[in-house]
Structure formats: structure tokens, C-alpha cells
Design an enzyme around this catalytic site. Sequence first.
Site, mmCIF file in Angstrom:
data_model
loop_
_atom_site.group_PDB
_atom_site.id
_atom_site.type_symbol
_atom_site.label_atom_id
_atom_site.label_comp_id
_atom_site.label_asym_id
_atom_site.label_seq_id
_atom_site.Cartn_x
_atom_site.Cartn_y
_atom_site.Cartn_z
ATOM 1 N N ALA A 71 13.362 16.257 10.060
ATOM 2 C CA ALA A 71 13.167 14.917 10.615
ATOM 3 C C ALA A 71 12.721 15.020 12.060
ATOM 4 C CB ALA A 71 14.455 14.100 10.492
ATOM 5 N N ILE A 128 -19.356 15.199 -8.659
ATOM 6 C CA ILE A 128 -19.924 15.874 -9.826
ATOM 7 C C ILE A 128 -19.511 15.169 -11.108
ATOM 8 C CG2 ILE A 128 -19.931 18.035 -11.127
ATOM 9 C CD1 ILE A 128 -19.435 19.471 -8.428
ATOM 10 N N GLU A 132 2.689 18.341 8.813
ATOM 11 C CA GLU A 132 2.939 19.588 9.551
ATOM 12 C C GLU A 132 1.835 19.891 10.571
ATOM 13 O OE1 GLU A 132 4.629 22.718 7.386
ATOM 14 O OE2 GLU A 132 5.656 21.381 6.004
#
Lengths: 375, 375, 385, 385
Positions: free
Chosen positions: C113, C336, C362
Site C-alpha cells: 500500500a 490483424i 509498479e
Amino acid sequence: MISFEPTSDQIMIRDLAKKFAESELREQARPSDESSTTPQGLLDASWQLGLVNGALPEAYGGGGFDRSPTTSALVLEELGYGCVSLGAAVMTPSLFALPVLDFGTEAQKERLLPLFCGEHHHAASLALQESHFSFDPATMKTTAQRNADSWSIRGEKRMVPMGDRASHFLVVARVGDAGLGNLAAFIIARDTPGLTIGPEAEKTLGFQSLTRTTLRFDGVNLPIDAQLGLDPYGGAPSRFDGARLINSLRIGGAALAVGVCRAVTEFAIDYAKQRVAFGSPIAQKQTIAFMLAEMYSEVETMRWLVWKAASQLEQEVDATRAATLADSYVSRKAMRIADNGVQILGGHGYIRDYPMEMWFRNTRALTVLEATAAA
Amino acid sequence: MISFEPTSDQIMIRDLAKKFAESELREQARPSDESSTTPQGLLDASWQLGLVNGALPEAYGGGGFDRSPTTSALVLEELGYGCVSLGAAVMTPSLFALPVLDFGTEAQKERLLPLFCGEHHHAASLALQESHFSFDPATMKTTAQRNADSWSIRGEKRMVPMGDRASHFLVVARVGDAGLGNLAAFIIARDTPGLTIGPEAEKTLGFQSLTRTTLRFDGVNLPIDAQLGLDPYGGAPSRFDGARLINSLRIGGAALAVGVCRAVTEFAIDYAKQRVAFGSPIAQKQTIAFMLAEMYSEVETMRWLVWKAASQLEQEVDATRAATLADSYVSRKAMRIADNGVQILGGHGYIRDYPMEMWFRNTRALTVLEATAAA
Amino acid sequence: MIDFSIEDETRSQIAKVREISEAGLKYSRYYDEHEEELAPNRLPEADDFRGRGVAGRGRRLTATDEALFIFERSSVDGIPLSQGRRDMGNHTLDAMGTPEQKERFSHLSFTFAMTEPGCGSDTSALRTTAELHGDEWVLNGEKIFASGGIRSDGAVVWATIDRDAGRAAIKPFLVLRDTPGFSVASKEKKLGIRAQDTAALIFSNCRVPRDQLLGGNEEVSRTGSGGYRGAMATFNKTRPRVSAVGIGHALGCLRFCKEELEKEGIEVEHGPGMHSRSAAQQMLIEIEADIEAASLSVLRATTLADSGQPNSLEAAICKSKAGEIARTVPQRCLEILGGSGLSREHLVEKWLRDARITDIYEGTGEIMRLIIARQILGYSSEELR
Amino acid sequence: MIDFSIEDETRSQIAKVREISEAGLKYSRYYDEHEEELAPNRLPEADDFRGRGVAGRGRRLTATDEALFIFERSSVDGIPLSQGRRDMGNHTLDAMGTPEQKERFSHLSFTFAMTEPGCGSDTSALRTTAELHGDEWVLNGEKIFASGGIRSDGAVVWATIDRDAGRAAIKPFLVLRDTPGFSVASKEKKLGIRAQDTAALIFSNCRVPRDQLLGGNEEVSRTGSGGYRGAMATFNKTRPRVSAVGIGHALGCLRFCKEELEKEGIEVEHGPGMHSRSAAQQMLIEIEADIEAASLSVLRATTLADSGQPNSLEAAICKSKAGEIARTVPQRCLEILGGSGLSREHLVEKWLRDARITDIYEGTGEIMRLIIARQILGYSSEELR
């Protein structure tokens, strides 16, 4: 097991190449580029390092180090770092000698490899590139037609490195339908009737310090044993493997590209830390700093792709996938790095007082040329 | 003469669309996305603006404005700005009505166009997209077989917008070899035997607030005059032009993309000026500022490509090149813009509290779907 | 020796990872569409693999093996049959905890946290406070984007013990789930990774025993970067892991594309050059090359870690590369595949959403480039911001 | 009315531009390879077109027509048969000169001398000084990268009249070629645009009549940006022009690629989608789209200028786009053409070198994005640097 650590032998050879690249190649790069010449003195000096003959077996007079594509990749990166064009020139004889070593019959090796084990530089080359713009090795147009007791070669090759002084050429030609499996290679001496060399050196965007010429084959007739890897009396199929040769060339070219990109990145970092604008070094502007971060990251990553492909070649597993991926990635990223190098230097990247514009041209040439070096 | 200035009539219609987009579409976008529903109330409200029937001739009960692809481009940009998915839903009846207007026989127009000129919203749609991954309109698999006095349609269409409530579909099918020249369009009513709709709505990455279904045609038999543009008694060839329809769809989709990208850019600019990191708004970091500059520049540039293609459609010159280039450019840039929008918001771009993640999904859907809007 | 071959034993473990991952595949779409439900810690299929588990049970996994397993698992999809007892905060516990703390807490899972509503990468702007009252730390503040924030047994909470002291005063605290004053404010609704419980957490006069300051160092050094180094040590381990997750999804997309196009007669051959390829084949080769490059950059970072060498530069490089390809590969694959690729019948659209987090969490790609640039330029965070 | 059609008259002028450009083509490679030679102001072929000239002779050209002509000329190659009497400094004269100055000097050509060895885009670091001695300004300093610096009749030299006053004190001076103290230090050897005489200039106690301060304003305003605004006015006109040059070269590369590949049986059709294209066809369509986009951004900037509206944002946008495509298109075309494309038998490699300057001169792409960002974010140069 996955490892990114070269052996101590490899580090030794790499450091040798590095020293040569940092002194000789760097020094002679610009004058050779401006005069469009490959200085013979440089080639002779490089010969003493054994970069070409080191990997040839002692039996033929070579250095007897193992034939190692990963070692080649390490050496080529350093030479590319010094000067990609002169570096390729230094290694041009390998374009002939290594395929002979890899695929040649015993008789061919005995006849040809000792040429590269003397005290003096010996020039030989490989002819692959062709004229048409949609050229692809798999669909090349130069053909070899098998007659009863001879081969007849027709076609044209371009940008053949060191065509001005090579004693022999290895000429790749198609012997069947499209496909790398239908390629064969032929050993052709310089004075073979029907072979026209040059006469002029080709002028191109980059690689000016590596003399290249056109070769024309107007029905060149060759004896059967001119085919690389085919023993005319043995009856076995040719040992030549077109896909493996192309892989080796793609990896070799990519290794050179890693080197020149490392040079570009290093130079750009130094420049950006020196050059002041708006009160601080431009390296402190996020845009420039991030460009440099990306360049650095890509050089590292490109190297791992090259190493992986080279290690597969070394372990004799099919390296086609790895070589193609390395080629695809390195071509795209190398050009971007060289281009960003010019951009970071701005006007100073555009003038010939700095090496950057030369690296830029050489990188564009390198990444579209086939057959600049073999791994 | 080259001009980037809309007429005053166009500005009026655009502003009307803009107001609707900024209020209604923006407000209902998220709840409709989360519940995967197209609110009928919104469609009914949009109907009052005359966006669909405005361009239909007065003879059929329409607004009598000129049929103008550039006006469509302006309107679609605004709707895309509000919500590209709901905006497409609002304009879905045009996917049927405009081709009927452009290519239909007089009898077809008389029969069908008044449906869109009533006081209440009328749903109809176009069926183009197919299941297979290598789908291309030029090589589509749904076929129409001409019999003596009927057509027989076989195949499957996917992601047909508003398939849950459309009264009629315009179904594009191939009547010969590959090529846009061999496409034909057929008017098929909802209750036609052999036609299976859905039953479920398709669940997809984006465009959740535009209900889409599958249509299956198991040898659907149609009368001859179901072919768009073909007068069965006239003997003349069909007036339908597959290439022109595809161009119109590519331009329409690209116009929507300009809108959503403008929304993304505007939102990202506001966010970046508010959000503080390392002591200053992130908009003051060069990297973010340059990203925003690029996004803004691309939105402008995309718009000009769309306008150019639309103006060629309007002047009835072949717009294939311009439409293809607009489609190619807009698809590539739009996705990059939406993706950068998410990046600038970071974690807040990833959660559904902000519209950015929805715009991101919708943009990816928009730029790979064919047939979201017609210009 | 330069070597990229994978040993037979590792190969067979990878195959097992694949088998286990395929067994969990049936839950992928379910938990994507039912984000309000928390998947059980152990799915029924886990029993089928009891005692047949790969690695991690007996011997200690290398970071490199782990990366290879994650590539494979995430390329299938990545719903784990049984939730491990480790979360990102556990890496901080490993890196910074005292022997006693590791002993007491390693069997529990801890969410990490750090992020707050007003503070992402700029930790100096962190507002959560910890004040020492007698033998307890009193925590107050709000955290967002805590992965596993609902399921985990506790949290590693980053808080400042002196708001005037900047980053040096930021310290990590171990806070157990049932501590009074620790509550979940909300579960985030997200673009992707919906099976993961990302939460906003609130700490309101939350009292934590004094010895739950991770590492136990209560001093505010004037020169150091405080707990930041611990956060960095965490990231050097977790960045290659999350990179591998994103790369795995990209790989999944590529595989799907190739398999489906093969069914439609479009195959990719590596040998022939560009002029022998279709547009789709060319794109697929470039995608494959990009994935290969990012994968190798991960393995570079993990092999350094495995041999005990510093890898913070390489961890940032691999995170930056992985972030880029995890963003762009699924998008390109959809180009594609066209419209049908958008359907939730297939996992490509889910991987696009799931993988998009790679370049955000992160540390965003921008933060990675900042880290890389500082290191290669020799600049401090003051000189390059 | 939104309209992108080109009128018949303009079309026929464009055709004439093409004809004239093709007549000059034979000199392209020559002056590229003989950069030490200065092309004559008038090439022999110019006589063939005497009196048949396009536009610019009789009526005043719009900026838009001019851009269209430049696209065409540069797509052929761009060696002009006769060097105009205008250089970049003339735009500054137009924008800032007093009526008397325009009257006296407009028939001469002026190079634009701003950049210095230590100062590129950051004009506040400019070191060339101008001191008022009686009725003359005395200039001292060194300038580099002055395009046409050898051939032109004079220079617009940017110098500070008060080094402590920052950008506000930077003023442009008209300096004629034969003024004592004005000398050419060197002719630059460059990657490309070798037919252009780019020079380093030295001003050593170079005395210039007082009334050759362009615009005549000798005051150093405390709030304004001084002569900088004049430089900006110059750039708003010249940036779309140089953008058009770079785009023209990109167009030349594309045309060459398409023509040569057609000879080898590879044609580009616009209608069918990606799955019907080869890799080369896809690349060519993307290149064409990128060129079209950049071209339209130029026309956007010129139509604004033609109708007297501000266009500094649009001039920066088009320069940024043009810089990007002028950099990348020739490079991508060489990827398609492969090794043979490198040959100096063809002009592609020259266009690659020539076009590379587009993203550098008259402000790099980075400077363009800075200008765009400031405008769209409403930031001053202090707030965003």
C-alpha cells in the site's frame, strides 16, 4: 541453462577486437569514408590479430580456436563500434572462409583455407545481393544450371564487398524453385572466364570505406567440384545449407549493428551532457534523457537477441526463427537509434565534422544490405 | 480551391450535434456501457435533431438538406466526441438509409426512405462484418446466388449494429470473384424466412452501448428487386457501387475516431494540468507535454484526411485512395492517442471512474470494425 | 558461456505449469465478468494437482525459472488455481524485515500500500502519517490501487513519520487485516485484471505495535532515502515478475493469432524475407520479435538477480520494454484479427485489457525511463526530474 | 466550403513546375558530389523556360500555391534552374523591415544568420553583439549553419544590443556582403543538401549603418520578446515552405518505389484491405497516408496564412509532421528497396540525406512540440521549458 556470461577466452578475444576498433578503426573511419577507399594497411594490420584465421583449424594453418558464432558476435559488435564499414571490410574474408569451413568438402577446405592462414591479408568474398528491388535470398534470380560435367552460372550480383581485390568469390545461386533449400554456393576464382567484375566500385549511401563491386556471370562455366560442399566423387548430397548461411549472415549483420548503435548511444550521451541549452545540459531535458534511455535499453536488448541466435547457431539447432527475429528487431531499432543520434546532435548531427552523420548513413546501409558479415 | 472552411449551414448542424453530444451522449455513455444497452430514449431524443433524416430529400419526407459527406464528417466527429459508441448507435439507421438514397432505385427509395422520415425513431442497419479473422470486404464469404427469379443468400454476418431492433438490414454479399466490384447489397426485412438474428447480443471489448448481433442466412430467398439499385424491369445494371459504399463507411468510421480522439486529448490536457507530481503539474514535464502536443497535432491532421476523403465523395470523384489513406492513418494514430490518454492518467486511466478506459476500449473496437458509420 | 537453452527439467516443469494453467482457464472469463465476486483461495481443480505441483514446493525457485513459468502461465491466461500466500508486500518483508519479523509474518500475505489519491510515483508527496504514541504507531491516511487489498492477510503500508523530512521519513509498516482502524474503502472497478481485488484502503487512527515498523529503523537519516531503498529492493524483484505477466499475455495473443490464421490458410514462415510475406505475416514476425526482445530483457534482469548482482537498471529496462509490448502487441493482434477478435468469446480482448496495466503499475514506463536515464547519465533525482 | 480540389490553372502550373524541375535534374547528382563547387545562379537550361515561367512572375503567389509547387519540385529533386533573389532572411525583411528598408533591399538576397556554435534554439544564449558607435552598429560574433551564406548578397544577422537584457535585446541587422569585417569562415560539409552553400560566418568589428537595424526599433522593451517576434514571423512563413521541401522528397521516394516495384510486378491497389496486401504493399500504403497527412498539415498552415489568420500553431504542427515523415519515409522506402536502393545511381539515397535536415533546421521537431505544447496548454516559456 540460460546465461549471459561470455567465457574468459571470449572476453580476451573481444577485448583484442575492442582495442583495435577504438584505435585503428575509429581513426581511419572518416578519411576512408570521405575518400571511398578501403586502406590496405588497415587490413594488413587487422590480419595480425587473427580475427579471420583464429577460428580456422590448426590442420589448415589456422589459430585453432573453436569456430564459435557467439565469439563472432562479440567481435563483430566491437568492430561495429569502431567503424561498421571498416569492421565489415576487415571481416570480409570470413564471408568466404567460414562457409568453406562450415560446408566445404575436405578437398575444398584443404585447397582454400590455407589461403587465409598466411602472414598476409588475403581477400575473398561472398556474392549474394542482387539488383532487383524486391530481392530476397529465397527468390534470387542468379541461377546455376547443372550440365553433364559442369555448372553454368548466369545472373548478376551487386554490392559484393571487396570485389576489387578478392581472389575468390563464393557465389550463391538458385538451383531450383524459390526457397532457401534450393540455394547452392559456388567457388569462383577472380580470373574465371565469363565473370565480369565492376569495373567501377559502386557508390552508395553508406559503407563507402568498404569497396563493393558488381559481378556479372554470362554463362560462367565451372567444374562440378566448384559447388561448395559437394564432393563430386562421393555421391552424397551437398553439405551446403542455404538457410544456415543466411542465418549466419543475418546474425553477423545484426551484431555489427549492435556495435554501431552502442557507439551512437555513447556519443549522444556524452554530447547531451556537454551541450547546454536553456541554462542546462540538454541531457537534463526529459525528452532527450528519455530518448537516450530508450537507445541504451534497445542496444542491450538487441544484443541479447543476437546472442540468442548466435548461440543456437553454435549449438547447431535450427536458428532460423531466432535469426529472423534478431534481424527484424535489430533492423528496426538500429535505424531508429542512429536517427535519434543525429536528432540529439541537431545541426551538429548533420555536418561531417562529427561521426554521427556517417554512423547514420552506415546504419541505414547495413540494415538493408544482406551479407555484410557472418557469425 | 483548397479550403478548410465549413459553410455556415454546416456549422449550424455541427453545433447542434455538438450540443447533443456534450449533454446527452456524455451523460449516458458510462451507464450504457456498464449495462451493455442502447437506451431507446436516447435514440428517440436524437431523432428530433434530424441527423438521420435531414439529408433525405423532401420528396420522401426528409429534411431536404443536401446529402453531404462533409457534413456527415462534421456531425460524426461531434458524436464521436460525445460517445463514439452511442454516437454510432444514433446514426445506425443512416447505414441503411444513406446507401438506399445513394444507390437505390426510385421504387426502393419510395418504399424505404419514408420509414426514416416519421416522427419516431426507426431502426435499420447494415450487415458487412464477417466471422473469419482474415475478413476483408473485397473477399467476403457471404454470397448471393442469382436464380431465375430470386436471389439466394448464404453466409453469416457479425457485429451487426442494432440487430436487436432493426426492421430492415442491408446485407452486403459477393456475387462473383473477389473484388469490391463484385459486391452487391440486398434489402432484407427482419422477418424474412431463413434469416436468424442473434438471439443474444454480442459481447465485445468496446462499443458495449451499441447492441450488435449475428445474422445467419441459411439460403435466404429474396425477390429480384431486393437487390439495392437494381430495377428488375429496367434492364440496366445495378447502380450499387461497392467501392463507394466501403469508402463511405471507412470515412464515417474515421470521422467518429477523430471525435473520440479529440475527447481523449482534451481530457488528458485538463488532467495533466491539474495533476501534480514532483512539485508541478505533470503537463509541465516535457514528456507529457510532448505527448499532448503530438496527440493534438494528430487529431488536427486526422481531421484533414477525413475531410479530404469526404469532399471527394461529395464531389463524386473516386475517393478510394483518399478513403484508404484516411482509414490507414486514422486507425494507427487513433489507437496511439487513446493509449497515450490512458498512460497520461496512469492508474486513473485504468479504473472505470474516469471515461478514459472506456474511450480506450471503444477506440480499439472502432478502428478494427468495419461499418460503424457512413459519411 | 552464452546460452539460452532451457534444461529438460525446466521444460517439463513449464509443461506442468501449462497443464495447471489450462485447468484454471474455465474461470478466466467468469471472474472477468463477475468482478464483484472474490475467487476462492483454492479452486476445485487445485485438488487434481495436489502433490504434483511444480517447483516452489521443494527447492527454492530461481527468479529466472519463475519468469519462464510466468510467461507460460500468463500466455494461457493466468488465473491461479490456488492463491499463494505471497503478495507484493511480502517482497518488502523479504527485503527489509528483521529476522524476527520474517519469522512471525512470512506465512501471511501482505498487499503493498503505497499509492495515494494525490501521489503516484512521487513518494515525497505521500500524506499517510505514522505517529509514535507510546508503544504504538498510529496510522492515518488513504491508500489506493492496493493489489490484493481485500484478500490479503495484511498490508505493508508506507507512511511518513515526519512530514517535514521528505522521502527519508517514509517507512513501511506491517498492518494486519483485523487491526481496528484498517478498513477497505472500495474495490476498484477496472479496465482489466478484474479477477484481482484492487482496493482503496483507509487507515483511521489505526494503532500498530511499535515492532511492526518493517526493519525496525525509526531514525530519519538526513542523507539516505529512508524506506525508499526498501521499496526499490521490492521493485527490483517484482518488476521482472510483472513484466513476465504482461509478456505472457502478449504471447497468448500472438499464439491465438497464429493458430486462427493458420486455420484460414495463413502461415508464418521465418526464412523468406520481407518481399515474400503478406502484411499480416510481416506484422506477426515483428510482433514475435518484439516479444522475444522483451522476454530476453526480463531474463537478463533475473539472471543478474539469481547470481546476486545488482539489477535495478535491468529491472527498469525490462519493465519498460515489457510495458511497451504488453500495450502494443494485443492492440496489433486485434488489427490483424479484425472485428471478430473483439468478441469476448476469445481471450484476446481480455489480454488487451489485462496487459494494459503492465506499463502503469509498479512505476509507469515514463518512470522506468527516468530511472534508466539517471543511471546511464549519472544524474541524481535532483538533476533529472 | 471544405474543398481539396486543385483548380485547372494551378494544375497546369504544377505541370510546368515539373517540367522545369526535370530540366534541372541532370545537375542533382553533380552538385551533390561536387559540394566544393557553387552552382551558377542561372543554369543553361533556364533559358529554355525564359518567359514561360510559372507563377511568381506576374501575379503574387499564394502560400498554398507555393507549397503545391514545392511539393512537386522537391519530388523531382529540387535543383532550381535559377537561384531566386530571395533567401530566408528576405522573409524577415518582409516581416520586419521599414518601408524604406524594403524599398532599398528587397531586390537583394539575404541569408538568415541566427545559430551560433553554442546556441541553437535557445536564443537567449546568443553571443553576437552589436554596439552603437556613433551612426554605426559594430557587430562581433560568429554564426553557423547560414543557408546560402556564400551565395547571398547579404545577411540578416541576429545580435544582442545589450547582453544583460536577454531575448528582448536581440535584434536583426542587414549586413551587405562587401561590408568590411564580414567574412566566411568555412563552408560546411554536410550529410545532404550539398548543393546548398551552408556557411559559418564571422563578424569582426563589422560596421553597419545605423539604419540597417531591421525595423529600426532600437529600444529594449522590458516586457516584449524583442526581435524574437520578427524571427517568429519569419518562421511562420518559412516553416511550411521547408516542410513542403521535405515532404516533396518523401513523395519522390514513394514514387520511385512504386514505379520500380511495378516494373517487378508489385502494384499497390487502394481498395482491398490489409489481408489482401503484401508486406511491401502495406508499407507503401502507410507511407502514402503519412505523406498525405503531412501535406495536408502544410496546406492547413498556408491557407490560414493566405487568409491573413494567425498560423504559428499550425506552422509548428506541419513542421513537426513534415520533419517526422521526411526522416522516416526515405528510410522506410530503402527497407522496401533493399540493398540496390542504396546506390547513387538513384536519388532515393540522396533524398534520404537531403530530407533529414527537415526535422533539424528552422527549429527541431523537439522545439516544434515545445511550441505546440505551450500553445495548447496555455503555458509560457517559463512554465514549459
